[in-house]
Write a protein that holds these residues in place. Structure first.
Motif, PDB file in Angstrom:
ATOM      1  N   HIS A 172      33.219  30.967  37.520  1.00  0.00           N
ATOM      2  CA  HIS A 172      34.562  32.473  38.225  1.00  0.00           C
ATOM      3  C   HIS A 172      33.443  33.388  38.487  1.00  0.00           C
ATOM      4  O   HIS A 172      33.963  33.960  39.537  1.00  0.00           O
ATOM      5  CB  HIS A 172      35.484  32.514  36.948  1.00  0.00           C
ATOM      6  N   LEU A 212      33.124  35.110  41.984  1.00  0.00           N
ATOM      7  CA  LEU A 212      33.392  36.122  42.311  1.00  0.00           C
ATOM      8  C   LEU A 212      32.102  37.147  42.945  1.00  0.00           C
ATOM      9  O   LEU A 212      32.304  37.478  44.007  1.00  0.00           O
ATOM     10  CB  LEU A 212      33.920  37.039  41.116  1.00  0.00           C
ATOM     11  N   LYS A 226      32.542  36.281  46.726  1.00  0.00           N
ATOM     12  CA  LYS A 226      33.404  37.179  47.691  1.00  0.00           C
ATOM     13  C   LYS A 226      33.462  38.632  47.218  1.00  0.00           C
ATOM     14  O   LYS A 226      33.542  39.128  48.505  1.00  0.00           O
ATOM     15  CB  LYS A 226      34.539  37.432  46.839  1.00  0.00           C
ATOM     16  N   GLU A 227      32.215  39.158  46.284  1.00  0.00           N
ATOM     17  CA  GLU A 227      31.490  40.143  46.677  1.00  0.00           C
ATOM     18  C   GLU A 227      31.218  40.171  48.196  1.00  0.00           C
ATOM     19  O   GLU A 227      30.339  41.362  49.105  1.00  0.00           O
ATOM     20  CB  GLU A 227      31.110  40.545  45.977  1.00  0.00           C
ATOM     21  N   GLU A 283      38.042  41.698  39.156  1.00  0.00           N
ATOM     22  CA  GLU A 283      37.741  41.707  40.897  1.00  0.00           C
ATOM     23  C   GLU A 283      37.202  43.241  41.054  1.00  0.00           C
ATOM     24  O   GLU A 283      36.445  43.534  41.585  1.00  0.00           O
ATOM     25  CB  GLU A 283      38.701  40.807  41.528  1.00  0.00           C
ATOM     26  N   SER A 304      33.979  43.404  40.531  1.00  0.00           N
ATOM     27  CA  SER A 304      33.164  42.372  41.198  1.00  0.00           C
ATOM     28  C   SER A 304      33.337  43.661  43.032  1.00  0.00           C
ATOM     29  O   SER A 304      32.679  43.186  43.873  1.00  0.00           O
ATOM     30  CB  SER A 304      33.543  41.257  41.697  1.00  0.00           C
TER      31      SER A 304
END
Ligand code: MG
Length: 179
Positions: free
Chosen positions: A54, A58, A61-62, A173, A176
């Motif tokens: 997880h 994230l 994604k960042e 999130e 992040s």
């Protein structure tokens, strides 16, 4: 219109080729980082570390957000971003610790590149880019510190990786987004 011409002639909106090329390369590096983190997330999932998976997804994604931020900046400056190919990420790791060591190495590398681009932007007297890059440099300080903290926790945890993994699963999130 005359005023606009003056701004252009002063060079505020003209980006030097070297700076544009460097920012293009940085888009690619951020995308590569995202892909590398996704590769690590996959390994973590497979090996039974859902919290770490997880955390790394994230993180991926960042990095994509970083790439898009630079992409948008180039467009805003009237430049055309050039998208290069992204390499296959590493898929096998020795243990959980080595995934975070790989992350730390990657973040330090990115930091060095961002520093180098900032030096070039300063030399080119591109103050707008220099200002833009300041956010990224600050972000890198946070990235390196957070990965270092996780490595410290892993050292303390020794055999109880379960608890550290569980903690990493709590990353949100908002955290992040780096804002
Ligand atoms: Mg980044």
């Amino acid at each position: 219109m005359k005023q606009l011409e003056m701004i252009y002639s002063k060079g505020l909106y003209t980006m030097k080729n070297e700076i544009r090329n460097e920012l293009n390369l940085q888009i690619n590096r951020e995308m590569q980082s995202a892909y590398n983190y996704l590769g690590i997330a996959t390994w973590c999932s497979e090996k039974g570390y859902p919290g770490s998976a997880h955390w790394f997804s994230l993180q991926a994604k960042e990095e994509m957000e970083h790439a898009l931020k630079i992409y948008k900046y180039l467009l805003d400056r009237g430049e055309t971003p050039t998208l290069e190919s992204v390499g296959k990420p590493k898929a096998a790791f020795e243990d959980l610790r080595s995934t975070f060591e790989a992350a730390l190495e990657q973040e330090r590398e990115v930091e060095n590149f961002l520093n180098a681009i900032s030096v070039k932007a300063a030399e080119a007297k591109d103050h707008v880019t220099l200002n833009f890059l300041a956010w990224f440099l600050e972000e890198q300080v946070e990235e390196v510190a957070s990965v270092q903290t996780i490595l410290d926790q892993l050292s303390l945890a020794k055999d109880s990786l379960f608890l550290v993994d569980q903690e990493l699963g709590k990353r949100t999130e908002t955290e992040s987004a780096g804002n």
